[in-house]
Write an enzyme that holds these catalytic residues in place. Structure first.
Site, PDB file in Angstrom:
ATOM      1  N   ASP A  13       0.713  -1.164   0.091  1.00 55.07           N
ATOM      2  CA  ASP A  13       0.000  -0.016   0.019  1.00 55.07           C
ATOM      3  C   ASP A  13       0.767   1.178   0.061  1.00 55.07           C
ATOM      4  OD1 ASP A  13      -2.413  -1.695   0.322  1.00 55.07           O
ATOM      5  OD2 ASP A  13      -1.802  -1.981   2.507  1.00 55.07           O
ATOM      6  N   LYS A  16       2.538   2.160  -4.952  1.00 55.34           N
ATOM      7  CA  LYS A  16       3.015   1.907  -6.256  1.00 55.34           C
ATOM      8  C   LYS A  16       2.353   1.904  -7.627  1.00 55.34           C
ATOM      9  CE  LYS A  16       3.437  -2.308  -4.361  1.00 55.34           C
ATOM     10  NZ  LYS A  16       2.870  -2.152  -3.107  1.00 55.34           N
ATOM     11  N   GLY A  40      -4.110  -4.028  -4.736  1.00 53.17           N
ATOM     12  CA  GLY A  40      -4.963  -2.901  -5.452  1.00 53.17           C
ATOM     13  C   GLY A  40      -4.144  -1.735  -5.633  1.00 53.17           C
ATOM     14  N   HIS A  41      -4.254  -1.295  -6.548  1.00 54.26           N
ATOM     15  CA  HIS A  41      -3.263  -0.047  -6.964  1.00 54.26           C
ATOM     16  C   HIS A  41      -4.426   0.926  -7.456  1.00 54.26           C
ATOM     17  CE1 HIS A  41       0.620  -2.474  -8.027  1.00 54.26           C
ATOM     18  NE2 HIS A  41       0.294  -2.277  -6.943  1.00 54.26           N
ATOM     19  N   GLN A 224       1.854  -5.620  -3.557  1.00 51.27           N
ATOM     20  CA  GLN A 224       2.499  -6.008  -2.058  1.00 51.27           C
ATOM     21  C   GLN A 224       3.655  -5.328  -1.630  1.00 51.27           C
ATOM     22  OE1 GLN A 224       1.506  -9.300  -3.389  1.00 51.27           O
ATOM     23  NE2 GLN A 224      -0.545  -8.618  -3.064  1.00 51.27           N
TER      24      GLN A 224
END
Length: 428
Positions: A13, A16, A40-41, A224
């Protein structure tokens, strides 16, 4: 040859997605090399928010090739939903390619994931229950089903029958679950997925190596973070794959001699989702304030993230494990307005100061952070366009992050938008 691996230098988180999107403008190809839809991005472009889970962030550039490598585990339903949403937002997905060697997540993986968390009770890992771990488990025990089988109905049918029968026995006999999966229902659903995804499947290893040999710029995108690595993270509170830089070679099919640069993304503070020790965690109103300002809620799960002060012990560890060339520091703007900032420089354990990240979770849980304090800044930095325009206290803070980690800061994020990014060193 210009190749860059982008990794998370904390517990994930770190931002990235934004950094990948920013660097992708200079790249010819963006490659996702591990993880699954548990990642999740979030990328903000012209005030429009894009939430990506499987597709590389470079997809927002129509001229970039975007590849999903063999190291990724793919939930085809989630992938197709993501493709449909992007297309509805006017984003072309024609340049996406998926490795035929990537493993596929099935409904039974998700149910087993949930059942295992329920079984562990208070000792649960805090997974997203997206079936990631069970899919990697099947890969390791050689009963997994890959994209190459998904797009071949005959082979899918042959492999799926035995696997579904065994998973039903596992759910009943081990977990005491009444849930049972119908082989034919899954076959029909997943055959449909395979038909839709067939056009995207191509040999990613060949495409990546041809691009590098041809002088193209390739960006490898990890999911991650370092401390969630199955080998080098805070085991067992980790993910089921290796997010570190070395995994880019395994997860995309290239040799280590073809990697030039490694960039570690780190927030100006630190967060964590799920269980496990967190030495600098803030349990007070300040922690809540940082969470609200930074919108620290999981892209995938919506769970609130645990927030704490920047930890230089972790930064040094990430630098060593990944061989970092540069740091990209995100969310510096979130710290604006705080009178005093703190950076953890070491841990106090049994009366002694330790400066290396411990291997034992028992030791880590008993470590007390040793802080150095810095004066904060009050000026709004969200519209700053150049590093020299940052308040002196903000620049001093960043300089100390550099000094403690031994890694130069190349990129600074002063807001969520693509343009709210300061460049100190050219990456490509």
């Amino acid at each position: 040859m210009s190749t860059v691996v982008l990794i998370g230098a904390q517990w994930g988180d770190e931002g990235k997605g934004k950094v990948t999107d920013f660097l992708a403008r200079r790249a010819d190809m963006v490659v996702r090399y591990q993880g699954g839809s548990n990642a999740g991005h979030t990328v903000v472009v012209n005030d429009k928010i894009y939430k990506l889970h499987l597709i590389p962030s470079g997809i927002l550039y129509s001229d970039k090739m975007c590849l999903i490598g063999n190291g990724v585990v793919i939930d085809p339903g989630v992938l197709l939903e993501e493709l449909d949403v992007l297309e509805s937002q006017g984003v072309s997905t024609a340049n996406l390619r998926i490795s035929p060697r990537a493993h596929v997540i099935f409904p039974y993986h998700k149910r087993i994931d949930m059942a295992e968390e329920e079984r562990k009770g208070k000792s649960k890992i805090g997974t997203t229950c997206r079936g990631i771990g069970p899919a990697y488990m099947d890969k390791a025990t050689r009963v997994g089903i890959r994209m190459v089988e998904l797009i071949d109905r005959e082979e899918l049918a042959e492999k799926l029958r035995d696997v579904v029968e065994f998973k039903n026995q596992l759910l009943t006999g081990v977990y005491g679950s009444s849930d049972q999966f119908d082989y034919r229902e899954i076959l029909e659903l997943y055959s449909g997925y395979g038909e839709r995804l067939k056009k995207y499947v191509a040999n990613v290893s060949i495409l990546v190596n041809e691009a590098i040999d041809g002088g193209k710029k390739v960006l490898f995108e990890g999911a991650q973070g370092t401390l969630l690595d199955i080998d080098h993270g805070t085991y067992p509170y980790v993910t089921s794959s290796s997010p570190i830089a070395a995994s880019a070679c395994l997860g995309a099919g290239l040799g280590p001699t073809k990697i030039n640069t490694v960039v570690g993304v780190a927030k100006a503070y630190i967060t964590r989702v799920g269980e496990g020790p967190f030495p600098t965690e803030l349990h007070d109103k300040l922690g809540e304030q940082i969470r609200e300002r930074g919108h620290e809620f999981g892209t995938t799960t919506g769970r609130p993230r645990r927030c704490g002060w920047y930890d230089a012990v972790i930064a040094r560890y990430a630098a060593r494990i990944n061989g970092l060339s540069y740091l990209a520091v995100t969310k510096l703007d979130v710290l604006t307005g705080l009178e005093t900032l703190k950076i953890c420089t070491g841990y106090r354990y049994k009366g002694e100061i330790i400066t290396e990240f411990p291997d034992s979770l028992k030791v880590l849980a008993r470590c007390e952070p040793v802080y150095r304090e810095f004066p904060g800044w009050q000026e709004d930095i969200s519209n700053v366009n150049d590093y020299s325009e940052l308040p002196q206290n903000a620049r001093d803070y960043l300089k100390y992050l550099e000094d403690l980690s031994g890694v130069p800061v190349a990129i600074v994020g002063v807001g969520p938008g693509r343009t709210q990014t300061l460049v100190l060193h050219d990456i490509f």
